[in-house]
Design a protein around this motif. Structure first.
Motif: not given
Length: 133
Positions: A104-123
């Motif tokens: 609903k927000a139009g966002l997805a996040f990829y979380i790395d092994d350290e629990g930090l955001i490594a990338s963001v996506a829109v769709f």
């Protein structure tokens, strides 16, 4: 250079709904096919995903051009911290498909092994609903 993230619209100059050939022309040939339906624009820190009609339906952004959402930098930060910052700017993350995908927000996040955001996506709107059918 920072990539401006616009949910349901695009990231930087990469726009949802654009055709593959247009995206490639705009990038001046600086891309590499990553998968049959994905082009990697690594200098821009972007991957464009296409549907069966070669239309951009999903865009992911990462280093070296860090993405920002309404001025909020996201990479290298805990997801909970970023969500809190974005909620203060009017985003609603109440409906989640997973802990890091918010249709609903139009966002997805990829979380790395350290629990930090490594990338963001829109769709595109209804992107995840279409995947499940």
């Amino acid at each position: 250079m920072i990539n401006s993230v616009e949910p349901f619209k695009g990231i930087g100059d990469f726009r949802l709904g654009a055709k593959r050939e247009i995206i490639r022309e705009q990038a001046c040939g600086q891309f590499e096919p990553f998968k049959p339906n994905v082009d990697a624009f690594d200098d821009a820190g972007v991957h464009c995903h296409y549907d069966e009609t070669n239309t951009v339906v999903f865009i992911e952004s990462f280093e070296p051009s860090p993405p920002a959402i309404k001025g909020t930098k996201v990479l290298g930060r805990p997801l909970s911290e970023v969500l809190r910052d974005l909620e203060s700017k009017g985003f609603d993350f109440n409906e989640a498909l997973t802990e890091s995908i918010f249709p609903k927000a139009g966002l997805a996040f990829y979380i790395d092994d350290e629990g930090l955001i490594a990338s963001v996506a829109v769709f595109q709107e209804n992107y995840y609903e279409k995947l499940n059918h």
